[in-house]
Scaffold this motif. Structure first.
Motif, PDB file in Angstrom:
ATOM      1  N   CYS A  81       0.866  -1.179   0.000  1.00 34.95           N
ATOM      2  CA  CYS A  81       0.000   0.000   0.000  1.00 34.95           C
ATOM      3  C   CYS A  81       0.901   1.226   0.000  1.00 34.95           C
ATOM      4  CB  CYS A  81      -0.911  -0.005   1.208  1.00 34.95           C
ATOM      5  SG  CYS A  81      -1.900   1.504   1.402  1.00 34.95           S
ATOM      6  N   ALA A  82       0.899   1.938  -1.106  1.00 32.44           N
ATOM      7  CA  ALA A  82       1.719   3.134  -1.240  1.00 32.44           C
ATOM      8  C   ALA A  82       0.886   4.368  -0.905  1.00 32.44           C
ATOM      9  CB  ALA A  82       2.248   3.239  -2.662  1.00 32.44           C
ATOM     10  N   ALA A  83       1.449   5.221  -0.074  1.00 27.22           N
ATOM     11  CA  ALA A  83       0.742   6.418   0.377  1.00 27.22           C
ATOM     12  C   ALA A  83       1.389   7.673  -0.194  1.00 27.22           C
ATOM     13  CB  ALA A  83       0.754   6.479   1.897  1.00 27.22           C
ATOM     14  N   SER A  84       0.558   8.636  -0.523  1.00 24.14           N
ATOM     15  CA  SER A  84       1.066   9.926  -0.966  1.00 24.14           C
ATOM     16  C   SER A  84       1.271  10.820   0.243  1.00 24.14           C
ATOM     17  CB  SER A  84       0.066  10.577  -1.914  1.00 24.14           C
ATOM     18  OG  SER A  84      -1.133  10.865  -1.219  1.00 24.14           O
ATOM     19  N   GLY A  85       1.946  11.944   0.045  1.00 26.67           N
ATOM     20  CA  GLY A  85       2.092  12.906   1.116  1.00 26.67           C
ATOM     21  C   GLY A  85       3.361  12.719   1.915  1.00 26.67           C
ATOM     22  N   ARG A  86       3.659  13.720   2.720  1.00 30.67           N
ATOM     23  CA  ARG A  86       4.905  13.747   3.469  1.00 30.67           C
ATOM     24  C   ARG A  86       4.743  13.334   4.920  1.00 30.67           C
ATOM     25  NH1 ARG A  86       7.389  19.605   1.521  1.00 30.67           N
ATOM     26  NH2 ARG A  86       7.415  19.161  -0.711  1.00 30.67           N
ATOM     27  N   TYR A 102      -9.010  -6.785  -0.179  1.00 27.58           N
ATOM     28  CA  TYR A 102      -8.199  -6.269   0.921  1.00 27.58           C
ATOM     29  C   TYR A 102      -7.994  -4.767   0.738  1.00 27.58           C
ATOM     30  CZ  TYR A 102      -7.230 -10.879   2.779  1.00 27.58           C
ATOM     31  OH  TYR A 102      -7.368 -12.119   3.351  1.00 27.58           O
ATOM     32  N   TYR A 103      -8.272  -4.025   1.810  1.00 32.88           N
ATOM     33  CA  TYR A 103      -8.181  -2.576   1.798  1.00 32.88           C
ATOM     34  C   TYR A 103      -7.117  -2.101   2.768  1.00 32.88           C
ATOM     35  CZ  TYR A 103     -12.783  -2.744  -0.440  1.00 32.88           C
ATOM     36  OH  TYR A 103     -13.824  -3.001  -1.287  1.00 32.88           O
ATOM     37  N   CYS A 104      -6.371  -1.115   2.336  1.00 30.23           N
ATOM     38  CA  CYS A 104      -5.432  -0.406   3.181  1.00 30.23           C
ATOM     39  C   CYS A 104      -6.151   0.814   3.757  1.00 30.23           C
ATOM     40  CB  CYS A 104      -4.243   0.013   2.322  1.00 30.23           C
ATOM     41  SG  CYS A 104      -3.036   1.046   3.117  1.00 30.23           S
ATOM     42  N   ALA A 105      -5.862   1.145   5.018  1.00 30.73           N
ATOM     43  CA  ALA A 105      -6.522   2.287   5.651  1.00 30.73           C
ATOM     44  C   ALA A 105      -5.533   3.027   6.542  1.00 30.73           C
ATOM     45  CB  ALA A 105      -7.713   1.820   6.469  1.00 30.73           C
ATOM     46  N   ALA A 106      -5.813   4.306   6.737  1.00 33.93           N
ATOM     47  CA  ALA A 106      -4.938   5.139   7.566  1.00 33.93           C
ATOM     48  C   ALA A 106      -5.774   6.012   8.495  1.00 33.93           C
ATOM     49  CB  ALA A 106      -4.068   6.030   6.678  1.00 33.93           C
ATOM     50  N   GLU A 131     -19.500  -8.154   6.130  1.00 29.68           N
ATOM     51  CA  GLU A 131     -19.053  -6.825   6.537  1.00 29.68           C
ATOM     52  C   GLU A 131     -17.528  -6.725   6.420  1.00 29.68           C
ATOM     53  OE1 GLU A 131     -22.560  -5.727   9.757  1.00 29.68           O
ATOM     54  OE2 GLU A 131     -20.495  -5.974  10.426  1.00 29.68           O
ATOM     55  N   ARG A 132     -17.079  -5.488   6.330  1.00 32.17           N
ATOM     56  CA  ARG A 132     -15.630  -5.265   6.300  1.00 32.17           C
ATOM     57  C   ARG A 132     -15.036  -5.685   7.640  1.00 32.17           C
ATOM     58  NH1 ARG A 132     -13.492  -0.102   3.104  1.00 32.17           N
ATOM     59  NH2 ARG A 132     -14.983  -1.129   1.700  1.00 32.17           N
ATOM     60  N   GLU A 133     -13.927  -6.392   7.570  1.00 34.78           N
ATOM     61  CA  GLU A 133     -13.333  -7.031   8.747  1.00 34.78           C
ATOM     62  C   GLU A 133     -11.901  -6.553   8.957  1.00 34.78           C
ATOM     63  OE1 GLU A 133     -13.124 -11.671  10.070  1.00 34.78           O
ATOM     64  OE2 GLU A 133     -12.242 -11.219   8.108  1.00 34.78           O
ATOM     65  N   PHE A 134     -11.579  -6.242  10.216  1.00 35.99           N
ATOM     66  CA  PHE A 134     -10.217  -5.871  10.568  1.00 35.99           C
ATOM     67  C   PHE A 134      -9.297  -7.066  10.394  1.00 35.99           C
ATOM     68  CE2 PHE A 134      -6.820  -3.880  12.823  1.00 35.99           C
ATOM     69  CZ  PHE A 134      -6.265  -4.854  13.640  1.00 35.99           C
ATOM     70  N   VAL A 135      -8.121  -6.823   9.820  1.00 36.07           N
ATOM     71  CA  VAL A 135      -7.116  -7.876   9.664  1.00 36.07           C
ATOM     72  C   VAL A 135      -5.908  -7.597  10.548  1.00 36.07           C
ATOM     73  CG1 VAL A 135      -5.570  -9.056   8.068  1.00 36.07           C
ATOM     74  CG2 VAL A 135      -7.866  -8.355   7.307  1.00 36.07           C
ATOM     75  N   THR A 136      -5.344  -6.395  10.419  1.00 34.31           N
ATOM     76  CA  THR A 136      -4.137  -6.068  11.171  1.00 34.31           C
ATOM     77  C   THR A 136      -3.892  -4.570  11.135  1.00 34.31           C
ATOM     78  OG1 THR A 136      -1.750  -6.495  11.356  1.00 34.31           O
ATOM     79  CG2 THR A 136      -2.682  -6.436   9.137  1.00 34.31           C
ATOM     80  N   ALA A 137      -3.132  -4.079  12.110  1.00 32.73           N
ATOM     81  CA  ALA A 137      -2.757  -2.669  12.163  1.00 32.73           C
ATOM     82  C   ALA A 137      -1.337  -2.539  12.694  1.00 32.73           C
ATOM     83  CB  ALA A 137      -3.715  -1.880  13.049  1.00 32.73           C
ATOM     84  N   TRP A 162      -4.871  -2.928   7.629  1.00 33.43           N
ATOM     85  CA  TRP A 162      -5.472  -3.679   6.530  1.00 33.43           C
ATOM     86  C   TRP A 162      -6.814  -4.234   7.010  1.00 33.43           C
ATOM     87  CZ3 TRP A 162      -3.567  -3.879   1.634  1.00 33.43           C
ATOM     88  CH2 TRP A 162      -2.231  -3.525   1.448  1.00 33.43           C
ATOM     89  N   PHE A 163      -7.813  -4.066   6.166  1.00 35.74           N
ATOM     90  CA  PHE A 163      -9.121  -4.665   6.372  1.00 35.74           C
ATOM     91  C   PHE A 163      -9.422  -5.541   5.161  1.00 35.74           C
ATOM     92  CE2 PHE A 163     -10.914  -2.294   9.983  1.00 35.74           C
ATOM     93  CZ  PHE A 163      -9.990  -1.275  10.104  1.00 35.74           C
ATOM     94  N   ARG A 164     -10.438  -6.377   5.288  1.00 35.53           N
ATOM     95  CA  ARG A 164     -10.865  -7.180   4.133  1.00 35.53           C
ATOM     96  C   ARG A 164     -12.367  -7.320   4.141  1.00 35.53           C
ATOM     97  NH1 ARG A 164      -8.388 -13.101   5.957  1.00 35.53           N
ATOM     98  NH2 ARG A 164      -9.883 -13.529   7.640  1.00 35.53           N
ATOM     99  N   GLN A 165     -12.899  -7.541   2.959  1.00 34.67           N
ATOM    100  CA  GLN A 165     -14.342  -7.711   2.831  1.00 34.67           C
ATOM    101  C   GLN A 165     -14.636  -8.788   1.807  1.00 34.67           C
ATOM    102  OE1 GLN A 165     -16.506  -4.071   2.025  1.00 34.67           O
ATOM    103  NE2 GLN A 165     -18.394  -4.939   2.855  1.00 34.67           N
ATOM    104  N   ALA A 166     -15.275  -9.836   2.279  1.00 32.50           N
ATOM    105  CA  ALA A 166     -15.699 -10.928   1.409  1.00 32.50           C
ATOM    106  C   ALA A 166     -17.119 -10.645   0.923  1.00 32.50           C
ATOM    107  CB  ALA A 166     -15.648 -12.247   2.165  1.00 32.50           C
TER     108      ALA A 166
END
Length: 124
Positions: free
Chosen positions: A22-27, A94-98, A44-50, A36-40
């Motif tokens: 997961c590449a992020a923009s910004g400084r 799989y979704y990346c989140a911040a 519902e969207r499910e927490f995987v790891t942080a 990371w979350f995932r959704q089958a």
């Protein structure tokens, strides 16, 4: 504001491995807790790891502990998810989140920024 772009998804056989990026923009990437979350389908969207801002703390969904590893490279503005021993039940987008702050929450609504998602399909 942060823009997130995931990559690395695909089709893999059960027992195989994938590495998501997961590449992020910004400084200010190092000021965000990343997750990371995932959704089958139909679920519902499910927490995987942080992972904490400097990478010293992590949290995992019980079912992925000892199989998945989250890491980050603040110099490259990138967070990774190494997935080993994949199972068919890991199939999902799989979704990346911040989120700003320091606490490793597992609730999707507490994350401010999301990527577009990457499909992971594990065949049996």
């Amino acid at each position: 504001q942060v823009q997130l772009v995931e990559s690395g998804g695909g089709l893999v056989q059960a027992g195989g491995s994938l590495r998501l990026s997961c590449a992020a923009s910004g400084r200010t990437f190092s000021s965000y807790v990343m997750a990371w979350f995932r959704q089958a389908p139909g679920k519902e969207r499910e927490f995987v790891t942080a992972i904490s801002r400097r990478g010293g703390m992590t949290d995992y969904l019980d079912s992925v502990k000892d199989r998945f590893t989250i890491s980050r490279d603040n110099a490259k503005n990138t967070v990774y998810l190494q997935m080993n021993s994949l199972k068919p039940e890991d199939t999902a987008v799989y979704y990346c989140a911040a989120r700003s702050g320091t606490i490793l929450y597992s609730v999707p609504n507490l994350f401010n920024y999301w990527g577009q998602g990457t499909q992971v399909t594990v065949s049996s």
